[in-house]
Design an enzyme around this catalytic site. Structure first.
Site, PDB file in Angstrom:
ATOM      1  N   GLY A  62       0.853  -1.297   0.088  1.00  0.00           N
ATOM      2  CA  GLY A  62       0.053   0.201  -0.186  1.00  0.00           C
ATOM      3  C   GLY A  62       0.785   1.279   0.122  1.00  0.00           C
ATOM      4  O   GLY A  62       1.794   1.257   0.847  1.00  0.00           O
ATOM      5  N   ARG A 105     -20.532  12.190  13.404  1.00  0.00           N
ATOM      6  CA  ARG A 105     -20.889  11.898  11.981  1.00  0.00           C
ATOM      7  C   ARG A 105     -22.153  10.977  12.374  1.00  0.00           C
ATOM      8  O   ARG A 105     -23.144  10.720  11.715  1.00  0.00           O
ATOM      9  CB  ARG A 105     -19.861  11.127  11.549  1.00  0.00           C
ATOM     10  CG  ARG A 105     -18.841  12.093  11.027  1.00  0.00           C
ATOM     11  CD  ARG A 105     -17.848  11.321  10.211  1.00  0.00           C
ATOM     12  NE  ARG A 105     -16.804  12.610   9.749  1.00  0.00           N
ATOM     13  CZ  ARG A 105     -15.751  12.156   9.035  1.00  0.00           C
ATOM     14  NH1 ARG A 105     -15.379  10.948   8.863  1.00  0.00           N
ATOM     15  NH2 ARG A 105     -15.210  13.423   8.701  1.00  0.00           N
ATOM     16  N   HIS A 133     -18.699   5.217   4.374  1.00  0.00           N
ATOM     17  CA  HIS A 133     -17.525   6.315   4.177  1.00  0.00           C
ATOM     18  C   HIS A 133     -16.193   5.535   4.831  1.00  0.00           C
ATOM     19  O   HIS A 133     -15.128   5.748   4.079  1.00  0.00           O
ATOM     20  CB  HIS A 133     -17.935   7.581   5.055  1.00  0.00           C
ATOM     21  CG  HIS A 133     -16.779   8.450   4.986  1.00  0.00           C
ATOM     22  ND1 HIS A 133     -16.376   8.892   3.711  1.00  0.00           N
ATOM     23  CD2 HIS A 133     -15.924   8.994   5.982  1.00  0.00           C
ATOM     24  CE1 HIS A 133     -15.233   9.793   4.096  1.00  0.00           C
ATOM     25  NE2 HIS A 133     -14.972   9.798   5.348  1.00  0.00           N
TER      26      HIS A 133
END
Ligand code: FAD
Length: 639
Positions: free
Chosen positions: A41, A331, A402
């Site tokens: 990554g 959130r 998300h």
């Protein structure tokens, strides 16, 4: 049964990381080049880790499936990165950032990790500034800050709405410097497909060149997974289309414990889905909630344009329900409230699943140029997608999948349950507990990559006895054969259904049964439907082409196969966690006002799943969580 020794430091939390570092063993500068570290990554966590480990003098090989490290999904991050610098003199401190993060995550994270994250946050900003990251500045030259949800201070550093891109450019430059110095060997357009475990330790990986299809073996002394999150298990999410769970699932199958897979963050401000054939959703950064006010019409059958609806007929539901935090509630709270008003029939837009994010008041007060200068590219992005100018008419937004707080279980040194295999960034289960506060992921990715892993990996490597292992070893041959068999099995299905349509169906099951709210019944139903869909995949998927060539159909199929197995693990975790906490709202456990109701007596632990073999139920292991520095409290954003 997994051994979950978190290797937590003892003593006062304020000194824990410093004391811990002092105890870790080191590898001397002359010996570092003898060790090979593979970093899988090249997003913010991977690029920062590879660059830092390379700069120390270890041999590093870094992999990504994009054509350049700088195209990793981190580039999409918009709103900002937290740090308790207290430049605003508004009472911020390491302690306050620690408290906000622990409380924001609803006390389902390790407090020692969370404190360390808060402590390292300030150094990250210095590092980024020294790399030339163009953070927004005040007129006098000082770095600017804004607020994000769940906090009462302004501690978010930002580069307009492209913070991830600018931070990644900083990390990418550092990585490129090491590539040029030949300490890092970069492998782009390469997917890591499996791991070679010898005597219980990770000793290498098997990769596939995505251009030629060539399968390759790579030997290692340690492997760092920086492979990002798995929100795309829902098919529709704000993640880049290629984000997937395969690197983590394959590590799980080789013995890495998977922690809290069901903790998924649904972000409140995405552009609503417009139709069935959409393949991803676009986020509107939480930073917009600094100036945008959220509302819906008070009356169900309101037909007027938003600008014609008078104040008295507007329901600023967050400001009314949560007077202290208003539009800046965390959130999970904002997302659930948006769904709630839409379920009551007050939603806007063609589907009725949308709410307004309105900048009219801020524009009237500060002027259109001042508001635009803060959010320019976000406004542009919105206008390009919807053909509406948000400075003239309110944005329409709705919650979307998300971020994933779950990931591979790691100890305080960021090592998984497989010795030598580490996980950093969104790939580990990390420091966010049951809910991540905005602007905290970039902070964690860079804390892990720049400051933690370069130190802790040395502790592991210094204890290794060097051997002359090469890729000719039989263990490599065995794993390579398994990788080839898996590909051949997929290519031999010769069915009729596209893997994309199977993925879309899985996404719908996940959203309906393990989405913003879950119940025992919905999760049981999901656990019935996913194995049926997996059967469909293995009997009727259409996967074209051959293995040894560019084959995106096969690439995608491998990822969907892993999503199918993983979706089941998520539902299982969500079912077993019979409480509500943060983003995990089990409808059976709510306060009369609809807030998440935790059960600390029975669930104050990290759930760690252990793979038990194909078709077998995974075993649940528990790492108990202790709250000594900060006693448990109930989240309250109302008063
Ligand atoms: C639209 C959006 C906006 C966001 N805004 C913010 C924000 O403002 N602030 C904030 O803090 N957070 C934000 N986030 C969250 C944050 O961007 C991510 O959590 C973070 O960037 C993840 O970084 P990472 O290094 O863990 O992984 P990524 O950046 O996703 O990188 C993953 C890397 O792994 C590689 N990879 C994966 N699997 C394999 C494999 N099998 N083989 C080889 N390579 C592989 C990929 O090629 C890639 O290089 C946002 C997220 C989204 C979706």
């Amino acid at each position: 049964m997994l051994t979950l020794d978190a290797k937590l430091p003892q003593g006062p939390i304020e000194d824990a990381w410093t004391n811990h570092k002092d105890q870790l063993r080191l590898v001397g500068p002359k010996n570092r080049s003898k060790y090979k570290v593979l970093v899988i990554g090249s997003g913010l966590s991977g690029a920062s880790a590879a660059a830092s480990i390379g700069a120390m003098g270890y041999q590093v090989e870094c992999f990504c499936f994009q054509d350049s490290p700088r195209r990793a999904h981190s580039i999409a991050a918009q709103g900002g990165i937290n740090a308790s610098k207290n430049y605003r003199n508004d009472g911020d401190s390491t302690w306050r950032l620690f408290v906000d993060t622990q409380k924001g995550g609803d006390f389902r994270a390790r407090e020692e990790n969370v404190y360390r994250l808060a402590e390292l946050s300030t150094a990250i900003i210095d590092q980024a500034v020294s790399q030339g990251v163009p953070f927004a500045r005040e007129y006098g030259g000082k770095l600017a800050n804004r607020s994000f949800g769940g906090v009462l201070v302004e501690r978010t550093f930002y580069c307009r709405g492209e913070t991830g891109q600018q931070l990644l450019l900083g990390a990418y430059q550092a990585l490129e410097e090491q590539i040029a110095a030949k300490t890092v060997n970069m492998q782009t357009r390469t997917e890591v497909l499996d791991y070679v475990i010898i005597d219980g330790k990770v000793r290498g990986v098997i990769s596939r060149d995505l251009v030629t299809g060539e399968i390759k073996r790579h030997v290692a002394d340690a492997v760092v997974l920086a492979t990002g999150g798995y929100g795309n298990v829902y098919y529709l999410s704000t993640n880049a289309k290629n984000c997937n769970v395969s690197a983590l699932m394959r590590a799980y199958r080789r013995g890495a414990g998977f922690a809290n897979p069901c903790f998924t963050q649904i972000h409140p401000t995405s552009i609503p889905a417009s139709g069935d054939y959409q393949s991803k959703l676009t986020l509107m950064s939480e930073s917009l909630r600094n100036d945008g006010r959220i509302w819906v019409p008070r009356n169900k059958d309101e037909k007027r344009k938003p600008s014609d609806i008078p104040e008295a007929d507007r329901y600023y539901y967050l400001e009314e329900r949560y007077p202290r935090y208003g539009n800046l509630v965390p959130r999970d709270v904002a997302a659930r409230n948006a769904k709630d008003v839409c379920d009551q029939g007050l939603g806007v837009g063609p589907t009725g699943y949308g709410v307004y994010l309105d900048f009219a008041a801020a524009i009237e007060q500060k002027g259109v140029d001042a508001v635009k200068s803060k959010y320019a590219n976000l406004f542009e992005m919105y206008e390009r997608i919807t053909d509406d100018d948000p400075t003239k008419t309110p944005m329409r937004i709705f919650p979307a999948v998300h971020y994933t707080m779950g990931g591979l279980w790691v100890d305080y040194n960021l090592m998984t349950t497989i010795p030598g295999m580490f996980a950093v960034g969104e790939a580990n289960f990390a420091d966010h507990g049951a809910n991540r506060l905005g602007a905290s992921s970039l902070m964690q990715c860079l804390a892990d990559g720049y400051f933690i892993i370069p130190v802790t990996i040395g502790n592991y490597l210094s204890g290794l006895e060097k051997d002359n292992l090469t890729t000719d070893d039989e263990h490599f041959a065995k794993v390579e054969a398994e990788v080839r068999d898996h590909a051949n099995k997929m290519l031999s299905i010769k069915g009729k259904r596209s893997t994309n349509s199977i993925h879309r169906e899985l996404g719908k099951i996940m959203w309906e049964h393990c989405g913003i709210q879950r119940t025992e019944a919905s999760l049981k139903e999901g656990l019935k439907k996913i194995p049926e869909l997996r059967e469909e995949f293995w009997n009727n998927a259409s996967i074209l082409g051959v293995n040894e060539s560019m084959n995106q159909s096969m690439e995608h199929a491998g990822r969907v196969a892993d999503f199918l197995d993983f979706g089941e693990l998520m539902c299982r975790d969500a079912l077993l966690r019979d409480e509500s906490c943060g983003c995990h709202l089990r409808e059976e456990h709510q306060t009369p006002e609809g807030e998440a109701k935790r059960n600390d007596e029975d669930f104050a632990y990290t759930a760690v799943f252990e793979y038990k073999g194909e078709g077998e139920e995974p075993e649940l292991n528990k790492e108990p969580l202790n709250f000594e520095a900060l006693p448990l409290m109930t989240r309250n954003y109302k008063s």
